[in-house]
Design a protein around this motif. Structure first.
Motif, PDB file in Angstrom:
ATOM      1  N   SER A   1     -92.944 -55.409  44.002  1.00  0.00           N
ATOM      2  CA  SER A   1     -93.960 -54.385  44.256  1.00  0.00           C
ATOM      3  C   SER A   1     -93.486 -53.446  45.363  1.00  0.00           C
ATOM      4  O   SER A   1     -92.412 -53.636  45.932  1.00  0.00           O
ATOM      5  CB  SER A   1     -95.274 -55.054  44.650  1.00  0.00           C
ATOM      6  N   GLY A   2     -94.292 -52.456  45.625  1.00  0.00           N
ATOM      7  CA  GLY A   2     -93.961 -51.514  46.685  1.00  0.00           C
ATOM      8  C   GLY A   2     -92.892 -50.527  46.248  1.00  0.00           C
ATOM      9  O   GLY A   2     -92.597 -50.380  45.058  1.00  0.00           O
ATOM     10  N   VAL A   3     -92.315 -49.843  47.226  1.00  0.00           N
ATOM     11  CA  VAL A   3     -91.317 -48.817  46.937  1.00  0.00           C
ATOM     12  C   VAL A   3     -90.095 -49.424  46.265  1.00  0.00           C
ATOM     13  O   VAL A   3     -89.560 -48.895  45.285  1.00  0.00           O
ATOM     14  CB  VAL A   3     -90.904 -48.104  48.248  1.00  0.00           C
ATOM     15  N   VAL A   4     -89.654 -50.577  46.789  1.00  0.00           N
ATOM     16  CA  VAL A   4     -88.485 -51.229  46.233  1.00  0.00           C
ATOM     17  C   VAL A   4     -88.719 -51.600  44.775  1.00  0.00           C
ATOM     18  O   VAL A   4     -87.864 -51.405  43.914  1.00  0.00           O
ATOM     19  CB  VAL A   4     -88.125 -52.490  47.049  1.00  0.00           C
ATOM     20  N   GLY A   5     -89.950 -52.117  44.519  1.00  0.00           N
ATOM     21  CA  GLY A   5     -90.276 -52.507  43.154  1.00  0.00           C
ATOM     22  C   GLY A   5     -90.216 -51.314  42.215  1.00  0.00           C
ATOM     23  O   GLY A   5     -89.669 -51.413  41.108  1.00  0.00           O
TER      24      GLY A   5
ATOM     25  N   LEU B   1     -88.469 -48.553  42.624  1.00  0.00           N
ATOM     26  CA  LEU B   1     -87.061 -48.174  42.450  1.00  0.00           C
ATOM     27  C   LEU B   1     -86.360 -49.101  41.466  1.00  0.00           C
ATOM     28  O   LEU B   1     -85.586 -48.663  40.617  1.00  0.00           O
ATOM     29  CB  LEU B   1     -86.347 -48.230  43.797  1.00  0.00           C
ATOM     30  N   THR B   2     -86.658 -50.416  41.594  1.00  0.00           N
ATOM     31  CA  THR B   2     -86.047 -51.384  40.691  1.00  0.00           C
ATOM     32  C   THR B   2     -86.397 -51.068  39.245  1.00  0.00           C
ATOM     33  O   THR B   2     -85.542 -51.089  38.365  1.00  0.00           O
ATOM     34  CB  THR B   2     -86.531 -52.807  41.018  1.00  0.00           C
ATOM     35  N   ARG B   3     -87.696 -50.751  39.045  1.00  0.00           N
ATOM     36  CA  ARG B   3     -88.123 -50.468  37.672  1.00  0.00           C
ATOM     37  C   ARG B   3     -87.416 -49.229  37.134  1.00  0.00           C
ATOM     38  O   ARG B   3     -86.991 -49.179  35.981  1.00  0.00           O
ATOM     39  CB  ARG B   3     -89.640 -50.310  37.608  1.00  0.00           C
ATOM     40  N   LEU B   4     -87.276 -48.222  38.008  1.00  0.00           N
ATOM     41  CA  LEU B   4     -86.594 -46.992  37.607  1.00  0.00           C
ATOM     42  C   LEU B   4     -85.147 -47.300  37.193  1.00  0.00           C
ATOM     43  O   LEU B   4     -84.661 -46.856  36.152  1.00  0.00           O
ATOM     44  CB  LEU B   4     -86.616 -46.004  38.777  1.00  0.00           C
ATOM     45  N   LEU B   5     -84.491 -48.091  38.021  1.00  0.00           N
ATOM     46  CA  LEU B   5     -83.107 -48.496  37.763  1.00  0.00           C
ATOM     47  C   LEU B   5     -83.018 -49.229  36.428  1.00  0.00           C
ATOM     48  O   LEU B   5     -82.141 -48.973  35.600  1.00  0.00           O
ATOM     49  CB  LEU B   5     -82.667 -49.421  38.900  1.00  0.00           C
ATOM     50  N   GLN B   6     -83.993 -50.134  36.246  1.00  0.00           N
ATOM     51  CA  GLN B   6     -84.082 -50.947  35.037  1.00  0.00           C
ATOM     52  C   GLN B   6     -84.126 -50.068  33.783  1.00  0.00           C
ATOM     53  O   GLN B   6     -83.364 -50.262  32.832  1.00  0.00           O
ATOM     54  CB  GLN B   6     -85.392 -51.733  35.151  1.00  0.00           C
ATOM     55  N   ILE B   7     -85.025 -49.077  33.825  1.00  0.00           N
ATOM     56  CA  ILE B   7     -85.195 -48.182  32.678  1.00  0.00           C
ATOM     57  C   ILE B   7     -83.896 -47.426  32.420  1.00  0.00           C
ATOM     58  O   ILE B   7     -83.462 -47.254  31.279  1.00  0.00           O
ATOM     59  CB  ILE B   7     -86.350 -47.191  32.942  1.00  0.00           C
ATOM     60  N   ASN B   8     -83.249 -46.986  33.510  1.00  0.00           N
ATOM     61  CA  ASN B   8     -82.023 -46.228  33.341  1.00  0.00           C
ATOM     62  C   ASN B   8     -80.901 -47.055  32.758  1.00  0.00           C
ATOM     63  O   ASN B   8     -80.102 -46.578  31.959  1.00  0.00           O
ATOM     64  CB  ASN B   8     -81.595 -45.620  34.675  1.00  0.00           C
ATOM     65  N   ILE B   9     -80.834 -48.312  33.151  1.00  0.00           N
ATOM     66  CA  ILE B   9     -79.798 -49.183  32.583  1.00  0.00           C
ATOM     67  C   ILE B   9     -80.032 -49.332  31.090  1.00  0.00           C
ATOM     68  O   ILE B   9     -79.102 -49.255  30.286  1.00  0.00           O
ATOM     69  CB  ILE B   9     -79.812 -50.553  33.283  1.00  0.00           C
ATOM     70  N   ALA B  10     -81.299 -49.530  30.711  1.00  0.00           N
ATOM     71  CA  ALA B  10     -81.616 -49.661  29.293  1.00  0.00           C
ATOM     72  C   ALA B  10     -81.211 -48.395  28.542  1.00  0.00           C
ATOM     73  O   ALA B  10     -80.684 -48.455  27.429  1.00  0.00           O
ATOM     74  CB  ALA B  10     -83.099 -49.942  29.115  1.00  0.00           C
ATOM     75  N   ASN B  11     -81.442 -47.217  29.175  1.00  0.00           N
ATOM     76  CA  ASN B  11     -81.055 -45.968  28.519  1.00  0.00           C
ATOM     77  C   ASN B  11     -79.549 -45.830  28.402  1.00  0.00           C
ATOM     78  O   ASN B  11     -79.038 -45.337  27.395  1.00  0.00           O
ATOM     79  CB  ASN B  11     -81.597 -44.773  29.303  1.00  0.00           C
ATOM     80  N   LEU B  12     -78.834 -46.279  29.427  1.00  0.00           N
ATOM     81  CA  LEU B  12     -77.373 -46.167  29.404  1.00  0.00           C
ATOM     82  C   LEU B  12     -76.779 -46.930  28.229  1.00  0.00           C
ATOM     83  O   LEU B  12     -75.751 -46.544  27.681  1.00  0.00           O
ATOM     84  CB  LEU B  12     -76.787 -46.712  30.711  1.00  0.00           C
ATOM     85  N   ALA B  13     -77.446 -48.033  27.849  1.00  0.00           N
ATOM     86  CA  ALA B  13     -76.935 -48.830  26.741  1.00  0.00           C
ATOM     87  C   ALA B  13     -76.940 -48.028  25.455  1.00  0.00           C
ATOM     88  O   ALA B  13     -76.219 -48.344  24.511  1.00  0.00           O
ATOM     89  CB  ALA B  13     -77.764 -50.097  26.578  1.00  0.00           C
ATOM     90  N   ALA B  14     -77.746 -46.979  25.400  1.00  0.00           N
ATOM     91  CA  ALA B  14     -77.858 -46.198  24.172  1.00  0.00           C
ATOM     92  C   ALA B  14     -77.007 -44.928  24.208  1.00  0.00           C
ATOM     93  O   ALA B  14     -77.010 -44.169  23.249  1.00  0.00           O
ATOM     94  CB  ALA B  14     -79.316 -45.826  23.938  1.00  0.00           C
ATOM     95  N   VAL B  15     -76.281 -44.704  25.296  1.00  0.00           N
ATOM     96  CA  VAL B  15     -75.456 -43.493  25.379  1.00  0.00           C
ATOM     97  C   VAL B  15     -74.226 -43.661  24.482  1.00  0.00           C
ATOM     98  O   VAL B  15     -73.584 -44.707  24.515  1.00  0.00           O
ATOM     99  CB  VAL B  15     -75.027 -43.252  26.842  1.00  0.00           C
ATOM    100  N   PRO B  16     -73.903 -42.641  23.664  1.00  0.00           N
ATOM    101  CA  PRO B  16     -72.760 -42.766  22.744  1.00  0.00           C
ATOM    102  C   PRO B  16     -71.463 -42.975  23.509  1.00  0.00           C
ATOM    103  O   PRO B  16     -71.301 -42.484  24.630  1.00  0.00           O
ATOM    104  CB  PRO B  16     -72.743 -41.417  22.027  1.00  0.00           C
TER     105      PRO B  16
END
Lengths: 592, 284
Positions: free
Chosen positions: A401-405, A407-422
């Motif tokens: 939770s909080g700011v760190v939480g 940021l973590t979620r944001l990072l998480q989403i971005n990693i998932a998106n990176l997996a789909a980059v050609p």
């Protein structure tokens, strides 16, 4: 009266429609069968092309069928020791022969010619191959079969790992490794062993720093020192002896001291003699690579033999390698004696050990195989280390939770998106970042490995996170309540439990990395190099690149024969690598 | 005392009155309560976000005795247990006010390292949670992480004997802790908790996931453990509290400590009507 009401009640239940469920079931069945069938047809044709089976005389096939395949199947049946299995096998083998021949002839007569396939080959692929798979499965359940396959697996696996090591030493400086091993790893191991033996925790804690200091020292000494032992001696001292010692320790732990000496000593002596004097005494093999292969195959085999004799079950299974080699030799003898024409297979010794050529018959894959092995080794290490570190950080160390939480979620989403980059985009990134900006050079092993690591990193991270998340919280709390620090909990409880899952994800990701071509083209990897790379910064090629290049050659021989041989080699190495990793994972799952 | 017998006896009577059962209470052969305090809570308030889980609790828990915490679900007894070894720190929304003294020191002081604190306080959970390691490694876990320098095997044997598990597992120390039955697993967890020789053992409903026979073994064990350790146990099982504890604390809804006294007193003649209602099963 009672019966009347009963029937009335039963009639009253009515029926529930299952039509949609049944349709769905058969549709999914059809889809998977279609997929597998398409893949099977592709593999059959690639195999036929690669081994030139279409032009093979049926007599040649028959000879090896009788000397090699039939004894092997008999061995499996003997091991399975099941009347029912034997009956089934004989029925399928016999009935299949008639059925395939009949159907094949019928199709050829009434429908049309089936290209590059005759009924003998069809029989091999449609009946014998699945039957062999089934019998291997059944045979492995019996003791002799398990022992035989275990032995053959250790022989082939050990030899393959030995070869992989020798390939890696083409680009890694073995003299630096020699110094690092002697100055760093050996003292560290001694400190650790001493600490364990004398219950001194200071010695155990000192082991790691001692090793690190030694390794750093080695880097400096490398520039100063001028004379070194030969490569054979380096391999003997840094690889063969520790492996033999490890084997001896394993046997010793099971009991016998003499057996331990034999299990470590005999393969070591054999490896040393062949490695050092093999050429001199006219064996035809020798040198550092022979030493590596013999040591890496010999020690596991010796340890395994000790266990088999110790348990005393299925000892007959040890005859399987003899059976296979004998069968192959007998087949060769028959072919030789009667002058049966041998097929001109594209996959051959020279294909695996020669450089590419303009002439299809002389073309080889060796530099590309070496390139691929080196790249895969580096990608495996890089992506595993980075992936595990990132996922441990995300799962165990960040707050929810909080700011760190957030940021973590944001990072998480971005990693998932990176997996789909050609992958082409990753190629561009590698070109800009590693080749240009950091100056690792165009198409060098470092650039290629870093690019491919980045490419599969998201997949590794996501699967490792999944594995770490599936470790029950109970275990973490249990460890925390014992007064473990977060690092101790992670290291002792979470990672061992998550390890099989992490490995599965890494294997899948590596499978993708080994076959990638687009990012390699982007970072400027060569399609064809004519000599094996000698350093991490020399020009590299990889198997998919070389195959891609061949596929564009104008000669049909390249497009059909050489490409198929390359595909078979690529697939074999991929399957072997995955298989080894899966075996290791299963062992880790059972063992922990 | 023969647990199996009293178990069946009380189970049949559980539905009527607990107070009138002839369960021996506080019958552990230990003399008058020790006057030394192991753990003390002073004006303790615990919040989960805005919700108050423990409301101004003050109590002193005596050394080398079994203290039972009972009360209806959600009354804060498990929360109270976890404040002692600061396991609540793991819950991000949790906030603690007031003091919990252990060894004469407030464990919520800034200079207290919760990890070091937990090494002095063992804990056993509701669900047996042995690590997926060998029995030996499970018991030696605490020793390993604390960098124990002595004879590990000897300590493992002692702890397994202390947890009444040695005779059952002495020939299979290298097999996985997960191969044991539920009751054995819980005793393995107890052995794991006592191996580093803590001063206090916290137990959070240690028998609620076990069958009656396994549970009665654990109860016997708790009895023996109190010779050496201070045991604080949360339980939903009234008979269990009556059988094994010397002191009983009754928490009621809202996290208030309603009554805290000798077990005999609580079960035979409670001061508060609400406590009597709770242990006789009239509410809760």
């Amino acid at each position: 009266m009672a019966t009347d009401t009963d029937t009335a009640r039963i009639e009253g239940f009515g029926e529930v429609s299952r039509v949609r469920g049944i349709i769905f079931e058969y549709l999914s069945l059809g889809a998977s069968v279609l997929g597998i069938f398409a893949l099977a047809v592709l593999l059959v044709y690639v195999t036929i092309d690669a081994f030139d089976l279409a032009g093979t005389s049926p007599l040649w096939l028959l000879t090896y069928f009788v000397t090699l395949v039939v004894p092997f199947l008999a061995f499996c049946l003997y091991s399975a020791r099941d009347r029912e299995v034997t009956r089934r096998a004989v029925t399928v083998a016999g009935g299949g022969l008639v059925a395939v021949a009949a159907v094949f002839t019928a199709i050829e007569t009434f429908v049309g010619q089936i290209p590059r396939l005759n009924w003998q080959l069809a029989y091999l692929f449609v009946v014998v191959a699945p039957l062999t798979g089934y019998l291997v499965y059944m045979g492995a359940r019996g003791r002799p079969g398990a022992v035989g396959f275990g032995l053959v697996g250790r022989l082939i696996g050990g030899a393959a790992i030995g070869l992989a090591f020798s390939v890696l030493f083409l680009v890694f400086d073995e003299r630096l490794w020699f110094l690092a091993y002697t100055l760093g790893i050996v003292p560290g191991l001694f400190a650790y062993a001493y600490g364990q033996l004398r219950n001194s925790s200071t010695a155990v804690t000192a082991a790691l720093p001692v090793s690190l200091v030694g390794v750093v020292l080695a880097v400096f000494v490398r520039d100063v020192l001028r004379t070194y032992p030969t490569t054979t001696f380096i391999y003997l001292w840094t690889l063969a002896i520790p492996i033999a010692a490890a084997g001896a320790l394993v046997v010793n732990a099971r009991g016998s001291r003499t057996a331990a000496l034999a299990a470590g000593g005999v393969p070591l002596a054999l490896a040393a003699v062949v490695g050092l004097f093999g050429r001199a005494i006219g064996l035809g093999v020798g040198g550092p690579n022979a030493l590596l292969v013999i040591a890496l195959a010999g020690v596991p085999v010796a340890v395994y033999l000790h266990r088999v004799f110790d348990v005393g079950e299925g000892v007959t299974g040890l005859g399987l390698p003899v059976l296979l080699v004998g069968g192959a030799l007998a087949g060769a003898l028959v072919v030789e004696t009667f002058g049966i024409p041998t097929p001109n297979s594209w996959v051959s010794g020279t294909f695996l050990t020669e450089a590419p050529s303009r002439n299809a018959r002389d073309a080889g894959l060796y530099p590309a195989i070496v390139g691929s092995v080196i790249i895969i080794a580096m990608v495996a290490v890089l992506s595993f280390v980075l992936g595990v570190a990132t996922s441990v950080f995300l799962e165990e160390y960040t707050a929810d939770s909080g700011v760190v939480g957030a940021l973590t979620r944001l990072l998480q989403i971005n990693i998932a998106n990176l997996a789909a980059v050609p992958s082409v985009v990753y190629g561009l990134l590698g070109l800009g970042l590693f080749a240009n900006l950091l100056g690792f050079g165009f198409g060098t092993a470092v650039t290629v490995s870093l690019t491919l690591s980045l490419l599969i990193l998201p997949i590794t991270i996501i699967s490792a996170q999944e594995a770490i998340r599936s470790v029950p919280d109970d275990l973490r709390r249990g460890s925390d309540a014992m007064g473990a620090t977060r690092w101790q909990t992670t290291k002792n409880v979470v990672l061992p439990e998550a390890f099989p899952g992490i490995l599965t994800g890494t294997i899948l990701a590596l499978g993708r990395a080994i076959g990638e071509t687009a990012p390699l083209i982007m970072v400027g990897a060569a399609t064809t190099v004519f000599s094996a790379p000698s350093s991490l910064f020399s020009k590299f090629s990889a198997m998919p690149m070389q195959i891609y290049a061949w596929a564009n050659f104008p000669q049909a021989e390249f497009r059909y024969g050489v490409v198929a041989a390359g595909v078979i080699t690529l697939l074999t190495i991929l399957v072997g690598m995955n298989g080894t990793a899966i075996l290791l994972r299963n062992r880790a799952e059972r063992g922990s | 005392m023969s647990n199996t017998e009293s178990e069946t006896q009380t189970e049949t009577e559980a539905s009527d009155s607990l107070i009138t059962t002839d369960v021996e209470t506080g019958s552990n052969g230990r003399s008058a309560p020790s006057n030394r305090t192991a753990v003390a809570a002073r004006d303790l308030n615990v919040f989960y976000g805005d919700e108050q889980a423990i409301d101004d609790v003050t109590m002193e828990i005596p050394e080398n005795r079994v203290t039972a915490l009972i009360g209806p679900s959600g009354c804060g007894k498990s929360t109270f247990l976890r404040t002692i070894n600061r396991m609540n720190d793991m819950i991000e929304v949790c906030r603690v006010e007031g003091d919990v003294e252990f060894g004469g020191k407030n464990v919520y002081d800034d200079d207290v390292d919760p990890v070091a604190l937990r090494r002095k306080i063992g804990m056993v959970f509701q669900k047996p949670n042995p690590f997926p390691k060998s029995i030996r490694d499970n018991v030696a876990y605490g020793l390993k992480i604390q960098g124990f320098d002595g004879d590990v095997d000897e300590r493992v044997e002692e702890s397994l004997k202390g947890a009444a598990l040695w005779d059952e597992v002495k020939d299979q120390l290298d097999s996985s802790g997960l191969d044991l039955s539920g009751g054995q697993q819980q005793r393995l967890c107890i052995a794991r908790a006592i191996a580093p020789d803590p001063e206090v053992i916290l137990m959070d409903e240690p028998t609620s996931a076990l069958d009656p026979v396994a549970a009665s073994k654990i109860e016997d064990l708790i009895d023996d453990l109190a010779e050496e350790y201070t045991v604080i146990i949360v339980t939903h099982n009234m008979q269990q509290a009556a059988r094994i504890s010397d002191r009983t604390a009754v928490f009621l809804t809202g996290g208030r400590l309603v009554e805290y006294d000798d077990t005999t007193k609580i079960f035979e003649d409670p001061e508060e009507q609400r406590v009597e209602d709770y242990i006789t099963g009239k509410f809760g």
